[in-house]
Write a protein that holds these residues in place. Structure first.
Motif, PDB file in Angstrom:
ATOM      1  N   SER A  64     146.189   9.699 -38.654  1.00  0.00           N
ATOM      2  CA  SER A  64     145.721  10.279 -39.906  1.00  0.00           C
ATOM      3  C   SER A  64     144.345  10.898 -39.731  1.00  0.00           C
ATOM      4  O   SER A  64     143.589  10.529 -38.825  1.00  0.00           O
ATOM      5  CB  SER A  64     145.672   9.212 -40.992  1.00  0.00           C
ATOM      6  N   THR A  65     144.053  11.839 -40.615  1.00  0.00           N
ATOM      7  CA  THR A  65     142.714  12.419 -40.718  1.00  0.00           C
ATOM      8  C   THR A  65     142.381  12.540 -42.194  1.00  0.00           C
ATOM      9  O   THR A  65     143.261  12.807 -43.018  1.00  0.00           O
ATOM     10  CB  THR A  65     142.618  13.814 -40.057  1.00  0.00           C
ATOM     11  N   ARG A  66     141.119  12.320 -42.486  1.00  0.00           N
ATOM     12  CA  ARG A  66     140.665  12.430 -43.872  1.00  0.00           C
ATOM     13  C   ARG A  66     140.353  13.889 -44.165  1.00  0.00           C
ATOM     14  O   ARG A  66     139.722  14.574 -43.373  1.00  0.00           O
ATOM     15  CB  ARG A  66     139.437  11.563 -44.109  1.00  0.00           C
ATOM     16  N   GLU A  67     140.808  14.336 -45.321  1.00  0.00           N
ATOM     17  CA  GLU A  67     140.524  15.686 -45.818  1.00  0.00           C
ATOM     18  C   GLU A  67     139.961  15.546 -47.215  1.00  0.00           C
ATOM     19  O   GLU A  67     140.708  15.544 -48.195  1.00  0.00           O
ATOM     20  CB  GLU A  67     141.789  16.540 -45.840  1.00  0.00           C
ATOM     21  N   GLY A  68     138.664  15.394 -47.298  1.00  0.00           N
ATOM     22  CA  GLY A  68     138.034  15.168 -48.602  1.00  0.00           C
ATOM     23  C   GLY A  68     138.465  13.828 -49.168  1.00  0.00           C
ATOM     24  O   GLY A  68     138.260  12.793 -48.541  1.00  0.00           O
ATOM     25  N   ARG A  69     139.117  13.847 -50.312  1.00  0.00           N
ATOM     26  CA  ARG A  69     139.572  12.609 -50.937  1.00  0.00           C
ATOM     27  C   ARG A  69     140.993  12.245 -50.524  1.00  0.00           C
ATOM     28  O   ARG A  69     141.522  11.221 -50.935  1.00  0.00           O
ATOM     29  CB  ARG A  69     139.498  12.742 -52.459  1.00  0.00           C
ATOM     30  N   SER A  70     141.612  13.095 -49.735  1.00  0.00           N
ATOM     31  CA  SER A  70     142.998  12.893 -49.321  1.00  0.00           C
ATOM     32  C   SER A  70     143.061  12.513 -47.839  1.00  0.00           C
ATOM     33  O   SER A  70     142.141  12.796 -47.086  1.00  0.00           O
ATOM     34  CB  SER A  70     143.781  14.190 -49.561  1.00  0.00           C
ATOM     35  N   ILE A  71     144.153  11.898 -47.462  1.00  0.00           N
ATOM     36  CA  ILE A  71     144.399  11.574 -46.057  1.00  0.00           C
ATOM     37  C   ILE A  71     145.686  12.271 -45.649  1.00  0.00           C
ATOM     38  O   ILE A  71     146.706  12.154 -46.328  1.00  0.00           O
ATOM     39  CB  ILE A  71     144.521  10.050 -45.826  1.00  0.00           C
ATOM     40  N   ARG A  72     145.611  12.998 -44.547  1.00  0.00           N
ATOM     41  CA  ARG A  72     146.771  13.707 -44.013  1.00  0.00           C
ATOM     42  C   ARG A  72     147.306  12.906 -42.837  1.00  0.00           C
ATOM     43  O   ARG A  72     146.567  12.438 -41.991  1.00  0.00           O
ATOM     44  CB  ARG A  72     146.392  15.116 -43.570  1.00  0.00           C
ATOM     45  N   TYR A  73     148.638  12.749 -42.814  1.00  0.00           N
ATOM     46  CA  TYR A  73     149.311  11.965 -41.776  1.00  0.00           C
ATOM     47  C   TYR A  73     150.156  12.868 -40.891  1.00  0.00           C
ATOM     48  O   TYR A  73     150.693  13.878 -41.335  1.00  0.00           O
ATOM     49  CB  TYR A  73     150.193  10.887 -42.416  1.00  0.00           C
TER      50      TYR A  73
END
Length: 110
Positions: A64-73
């Motif tokens: 995963s990587t954090r994108e602002g307030r979201s986490i992308r998997y």
């Protein structure tokens, strides 16, 4: 991949939601998906998804990587390749032609 790691990986996939999540991320490809997108696509409650993503992450099947307030998997295809390699090692007693249909089926066209 060693035997215990293979067992941990298989164990993480041996649940309907986790298997669906992993397959969803495989279909998403290198762009991955935000957690909310996964939850919506699979109609899973966010807290249920979070627990399952944690287990998949510990097994090395997702990152995963954090994108602002979201986490992308993202699906960790290297882990899946290592698992398949472990399962197919010494396949067919060294007769590679017998394994070719399996290899053709799992080969990526992308």
């Amino acid at each position: 991949m060693e035997k215990n790691r293979a067992l941990d990986t298989l164990s993480a996939l041996a649940h309907d939601i986790r298997l669906d999540v992993f397959r969803c991320l495989v279909q998403a490809g290198p762009e991955g998906m935000a957690a909310g997108e996964i939850a919506q696509a699979l109609q899973i409650r966010p807290n249920t998804l979070s627990n399952n993503l944690t287990l998949l992450s510990h097994a090395g099947l997702v990152r995963s990587t954090r994108e602002g307030r979201s986490i992308r998997y993202f699906a960790e295809m290297a882990t899946m390749a290592a698992l398949l390699g472990f399962l197919l090692r010494d396949c067919c007693g060294g007769r590679a032609e017998l394994c070719q249909p399996i290899l053709d089926q799992i080969a990526c066209d992308c």
